[in-house]
Enzyme design. Structure first.
Site, PDB file in Angstrom:
ATOM      1  CD  GLU A 201      -2.945  -0.551   2.526  1.00 25.68           C
ATOM      2  OE1 GLU A 201      -3.941  -1.258   2.636  1.00 25.68           O
ATOM      3  OE2 GLU A 201      -2.556   0.229   3.419  1.00 25.68           O
ATOM      4  CE  LYS A 202       1.246   8.044  -2.845  1.00 26.34           C
ATOM      5  NZ  LYS A 202       2.694   7.901  -3.075  1.00 26.34           N
ATOM      6  CD  GLU A 275      -9.232  -0.881  11.979  1.00 27.43           C
ATOM      7  OE1 GLU A 275      -9.271  -0.925  13.211  1.00 27.43           O
ATOM      8  OE2 GLU A 275      -8.219  -1.209  11.325  1.00 27.43           O
ATOM      9  CD  GLU A 289      -7.564  -4.294   9.975  1.00 30.02           C
ATOM     10  OE1 GLU A 289      -7.503  -5.509   9.713  1.00 30.02           O
ATOM     11  OE2 GLU A 289      -7.138  -3.817  11.043  1.00 30.02           O
ATOM     12  CG  ASN A 291     -10.513  -5.107  12.818  1.00 28.80           C
ATOM     13  OD1 ASN A 291      -9.694  -5.821  12.243  1.00 28.80           O
ATOM     14  ND2 ASN A 291     -10.200  -3.915  13.284  1.00 28.80           N
ATOM     15  NE  ARG A 293     -10.598  -8.121  15.926  1.00 29.94           N
ATOM     16  CZ  ARG A 293     -10.176  -6.939  16.355  1.00 29.94           C
ATOM     17  NH1 ARG A 293     -10.806  -6.311  17.341  1.00 29.94           N
ATOM     18  NH2 ARG A 293      -9.149  -6.338  15.799  1.00 29.94           N
ATOM     19  CB  VAL A 296      -9.913  -2.833  22.132  1.00 27.41           C
ATOM     20  CG1 VAL A 296      -9.488  -2.232  23.465  1.00 27.41           C
ATOM     21  CG2 VAL A 296      -9.150  -4.131  21.847  1.00 27.41           C
ATOM     22  NE  ARG A 339      -7.052   0.231  22.670  1.00 27.36           N
ATOM     23  CZ  ARG A 339      -6.995  -0.672  21.701  1.00 27.36           C
ATOM     24  NH1 ARG A 339      -6.120  -1.661  21.776  1.00 27.36           N
ATOM     25  NH2 ARG A 339      -7.787  -0.587  20.646  1.00 27.36           N
TER      26      ARG A 339
HETATM   27  P1  ADP Z   1      -8.919  -3.162  18.003  1.00 24.57           P
HETATM   28  O1  ADP Z   1      -8.721  -3.268  16.528  1.00 24.57           O
HETATM   29  O2  ADP Z   1     -10.031  -3.972  18.545  1.00 24.57           O
HETATM   30  O3  ADP Z   1      -8.903  -1.771  18.471  1.00 24.57           O
HETATM   31  P2  ADP Z   1      -6.202  -3.685  18.288  1.00 24.57           P
HETATM   32  O4  ADP Z   1      -6.073  -3.340  16.866  1.00 24.57           O
HETATM   33  O5  ADP Z   1      -5.445  -2.917  19.285  1.00 24.57           O
HETATM   34  O6  ADP Z   1      -7.708  -3.787  18.719  1.00 24.57           O
HETATM   35  O7  ADP Z   1      -5.789  -5.170  18.498  1.00 24.57           O
HETATM   36  C1  ADP Z   1      -6.421  -6.137  17.779  1.00 24.57           C
HETATM   37  C2  ADP Z   1      -6.230  -7.406  18.493  1.00 24.57           C
HETATM   38  O8  ADP Z   1      -4.859  -7.736  18.546  1.00 24.57           O
HETATM   39  C3  ADP Z   1      -6.724  -7.319  19.909  1.00 24.57           C
HETATM   40  O9  ADP Z   1      -7.554  -8.393  20.087  1.00 24.57           O
HETATM   41  C4  ADP Z   1      -5.529  -7.450  20.782  1.00 24.57           C
HETATM   42  O10 ADP Z   1      -5.755  -8.377  21.841  1.00 24.57           O
HETATM   43  C5  ADP Z   1      -4.496  -7.996  19.880  1.00 24.57           C
HETATM   44  N1  ADP Z   1      -3.258  -7.324  20.163  1.00 24.57           N
HETATM   45  C6  ADP Z   1      -3.100  -6.063  20.551  1.00 24.57           C
HETATM   46  N2  ADP Z   1      -1.826  -5.795  20.801  1.00 24.57           N
HETATM   47  C7  ADP Z   1      -1.136  -6.910  20.553  1.00 24.57           C
HETATM   48  C8  ADP Z   1       0.237  -7.278  20.618  1.00 24.57           C
HETATM   49  N3  ADP Z   1       1.164  -6.436  21.051  1.00 24.57           N
HETATM   50  N4  ADP Z   1       0.579  -8.509  20.255  1.00 24.57           N
HETATM   51  C9  ADP Z   1      -0.358  -9.366  19.853  1.00 24.57           C
HETATM   52  N5  ADP Z   1      -1.658  -9.089  19.760  1.00 24.57           N
HETATM   53  C10 ADP Z   1      -2.050  -7.893  20.108  1.00 24.57           C
HETATM   54  P1  ADP Z   2      -3.884  -4.005  11.823  1.00 30.37           P
HETATM   55  O1  ADP Z   2      -4.485  -5.162  11.120  1.00 30.37           O
HETATM   56  O2  ADP Z   2      -2.610  -4.328  12.497  1.00 30.37           O
HETATM   57  O3  ADP Z   2      -4.871  -3.264  12.672  1.00 30.37           O
HETATM   58  P2  ADP Z   2      -4.176  -1.858   9.857  1.00 30.37           P
HETATM   59  O4  ADP Z   2      -4.079  -2.123   8.410  1.00 30.37           O
HETATM   60  O5  ADP Z   2      -5.516  -1.619  10.433  1.00 30.37           O
HETATM   61  O6  ADP Z   2      -3.418  -3.019  10.639  1.00 30.37           O
HETATM   62  O7  ADP Z   2      -3.246  -0.619  10.190  1.00 30.37           O
HETATM   63  C1  ADP Z   2      -2.909  -0.282  11.512  1.00 30.37           C
HETATM   64  C2  ADP Z   2      -2.384   1.136  11.560  1.00 30.37           C
HETATM   65  O8  ADP Z   2      -1.222   1.275  10.725  1.00 30.37           O
HETATM   66  C3  ADP Z   2      -3.340   2.201  11.036  1.00 30.37           C
HETATM   67  O9  ADP Z   2      -4.251   2.626  12.029  1.00 30.37           O
HETATM   68  C4  ADP Z   2      -2.385   3.303  10.644  1.00 30.37           C
HETATM   69  O10 ADP Z   2      -1.898   4.019  11.763  1.00 30.37           O
HETATM   70  C5  ADP Z   2      -1.224   2.534  10.072  1.00 30.37           C
HETATM   71  N1  ADP Z   2      -1.386   2.328   8.616  1.00 30.37           N
HETATM   72  C6  ADP Z   2      -1.884   1.229   8.008  1.00 30.37           C
HETATM   73  N2  ADP Z   2      -1.890   1.358   6.664  1.00 30.37           N
HETATM   74  C7  ADP Z   2      -1.380   2.571   6.397  1.00 30.37           C
HETATM   75  C8  ADP Z   2      -1.109   3.311   5.193  1.00 30.37           C
HETATM   76  N3  ADP Z   2      -1.357   2.806   3.973  1.00 30.37           N
HETATM   77  N4  ADP Z   2      -0.572   4.554   5.311  1.00 30.37           N
HETATM   78  C9  ADP Z   2      -0.308   5.083   6.522  1.00 30.37           C
HETATM   79  N5  ADP Z   2      -0.532   4.446   7.685  1.00 30.37           N
HETATM   80  C10 ADP Z   2      -1.070   3.196   7.646  1.00 30.37           C
HETATM   81 MG    MG Z   3      -6.587  -2.287  12.088  1.00 29.33          MG
END
Ligand code: ADP
Ligand code: ADP
Ligand code: MG
Length: 457
Positions: A201-202, A275, A289, A291, A293, A296, A339
């Site tokens: 992704e960019k 998201e 993405e 989620n 479920r 948090v 949190r």
């Molecule tokens: P949400 O998307 O619900 O806000 P997060 O993105 O913070 O929650 O985390 C997604 C899931 O990954 C949560 O269920 C959390 O328990 C788990 N998680 C958060 N931090 C970590 C970590 N450091 N290592 C592994 N899993 C994590």
């Molecule tokens: P996860 O599955 O670990 O929650 P996400 O794809 O939701 O991963 O991304 C988690 C965070 O990473 C986002 O909230 C943002 O802060 C950063 N991020 C993800 N994709 C990008 C992007 N293309 N450009 C800038 N920041 C990003």
């Molecule tokens: Mg995410």
């Protein structure tokens, strides 16, 4: 079929949250727990409990066979997976149904389509939702990747298709870095997620993270407006709000309509979150993405809408249709969630497990503390360090920030270090108060060591 009994296949504050919602609906609760969690608050509160294995999550909370066996032994109707662990595991959802029970969440097919981050980008595009510029599908090899990054331009993100929790993401500023990181990312993803699939992704610079809560019953999908989750560390959310501040009605309508369209396109059932990254300068937003479920940070939505999202999940899983229509969903006031983790923010977030000695929780109108803690509890070192979430609601954002400062000031968690000092500093930060931040803001600010105890010593 309404759910009469429920196994909770998770731990910590979310297990407690699910038990309370289930009991309020008259559902018998059975807490599945590892040997390290025999003394947990969830085990104490549930009607019954069952041991599923030793402390390591791979042998307990991630062990599908052990959880299904425990559910059969306790003869429950349904299993709630919480968040993390097996919550977005389609194999688990299938196993629950094959064993004749209800999985509290979407069906396995929807998890396969939306839980895989690459597949979800395709679903989003097909539903007319703007996605971050990047690869279509998984990127097979370095040659394919080279052509693509030349087209979209640096910096780019290399992401694991199966990633989550802020892990499995790397940034490359130029081609030399990219060539080095791409194979490393693939082997890391294979080791961490059992799937080496990558996509590109960019990087959207200075973006905010805004997400939309949705609820579906298989026929209809509604949204419960949005949350702002831009204050992050290591791509994990630290402080969340509802609603997102400063959104125009047009942008809010587009974000929520896209989320509903996406969920409708797969006949979504249950609670889910879509998201996005949002560029406040251009007002453009990009799907990142979904989620599939409970999340948090769901309580901030509950605080401003009055909807019990976990109860809705249980009702929908039990076969009921949505009890609320879109026109019934209204946002009142402003909510914030902090949190609270067992980590020392003054020592680079060093984990701080140990025994709680002295616990005092603020109460009052608009204050909610979702937690796994009780006085004397021993915080085990084996799992995520989340202890609880302080949630407040105010008439507006400034009022909510003030109330959060008061609530955090009154919260006493003795015996271990927690991230409360971080949140007090965030609440007093002028940029935060002004709403002038993006997803990289907190890390940049923390790099200046605003919380260090030893800096001037
Ligand atoms: P949400 O998307 O619900 O806000 P997060 O993105 O913070 O929650 O985390 C997604 C899931 O990954 C949560 O269920 C959390 O328990 C788990 N998680 C958060 N931090 C970590 C970590 N450091 N290592 C592994 N899993 C994590
Ligand atoms: P996860 O599955 O670990 O929650 P996400 O794809 O939701 O991963 O991304 C988690 C965070 O990473 C986002 O909230 C943002 O802060 C950063 N991020 C993800 N994709 C990008 C992007 N293309 N450009 C800038 N920041 C990003
Ligand atoms: Mg995410």
């Amino acid at each position: 079929m309404a759910i009469g009994s429920l196994l909770i296949a998770n731990r910590g504050e979310i297990a407690v949250r699910i038990i309370r919602a289930a009991q309020a609906l008259g559902i018998r609760t059975v807490q599945a727990h590892s040997a390290a969690d025999a003394d947990s608050l969830a085990v104490k509160l549930a009607d019954d409990a069952v041991l599923i294995g030793p402390p390591p999550a791979a042998k307990s909370y991630l062990d599908i066979g052990a959880i299904i066996a425990a559910a059969k032994e306790k003869d429950v109707d349904a299993i709630h997976p919480g968040y993390g662990f097996l919550a977005e595991n389609a194999e688990f959802a299938d196993a629950v149904v094959e064993a004749g029970m209800i999985f509290v969440g979407p069906d396995a097919e929807a998890i396969r389509l939306l839980g895989d981050k690459v597949a979800a980008r395709d679903v989003a595009r097909q539903a007319g939702v703007p996605t971050v510029p990047g690869s279509h599908g998984r990127v097979a090899d370095l040659d394919e990747a080279r052509a693509l990054v030349e087209e979209i331009g640096f910096p780019v993100m290399i992401k694991a298709a199966a990633g989550g929790g802020g892990r499995g993401i790397r940034i490359a500023e130029d081609f030399a870095a990219f060539e080095k990181q791409f194979p490393q990312a693939a082997s890391e993803a294979r080791a961490a997620f059992g799937d080496g699939g990558l996509y590109i992704e960019k990087v959207i610079e200075n973006a905010r993270h805004i997400e939309v809560q949705i609820l579906g019953d298989g026929d209809n999908v509604i949204h419960c407006y949005e949350r702002e989750c831009s204050l992050q560390r290591r791509r994990q959310k630290v402080w969340e709000e509802a609603p997102a501040f400063g959104l125009s009605p047009t942008v809010r309508a587009a974000l929520t309509e896209c989320a509903v369209a996406l969920a409708k396109s797969v006949g979504y059932r249950g609670a889910g979150t879509v998201e996005y990254l949002y560029d406040a300068d251009t007002q453009a937003f990009y799907f990142i993405e979904m989620n599939t479920r409970i999340q948090v940070e769901h309580p901030v939505t509950e605080m401003v809408t009055g909807i019990d999202l976990v109860a809705e999940m249980l009702r929908i899983a039990g076969g009921e249709k949505l009890s609320i229509a879109q026109d019934d969903v209204h946002v009142e006031g402003h909510a914030i969630e902090c949190r609270i983790n067992a980590e020392d923010p003054a020592q680079n977030f060093l984990p701080s497990p140990g025994q709680i000695s002295g616990l005092s929780v603020p109460e009052g109108e608009g204050v909610r503390f979702d937690t796994m803690l009780y006085d004397g509890y021993f915080v085990p070192p084996f799992y995520d360090s989340l202890l609880g979430k302080m949630i407040v609601r105010g008439v507006d954002r400034a009022d909510a920030i003030r109330r959060m400062e008061q609530a955090l000031g009154a919260l006493v968690i003795g015996g271990i270090k927690t991230t409360v000092p971080l949140h007090l500093a965030i609440a007093a930060n002028p940029d935060v108060i002004a709403g002038a931040f993006h997803t990289k803001y907190l890390e940049g600010w923390l790099a200046g060591a605003p919380l260090s105890e030893t800096e001037n010593a």
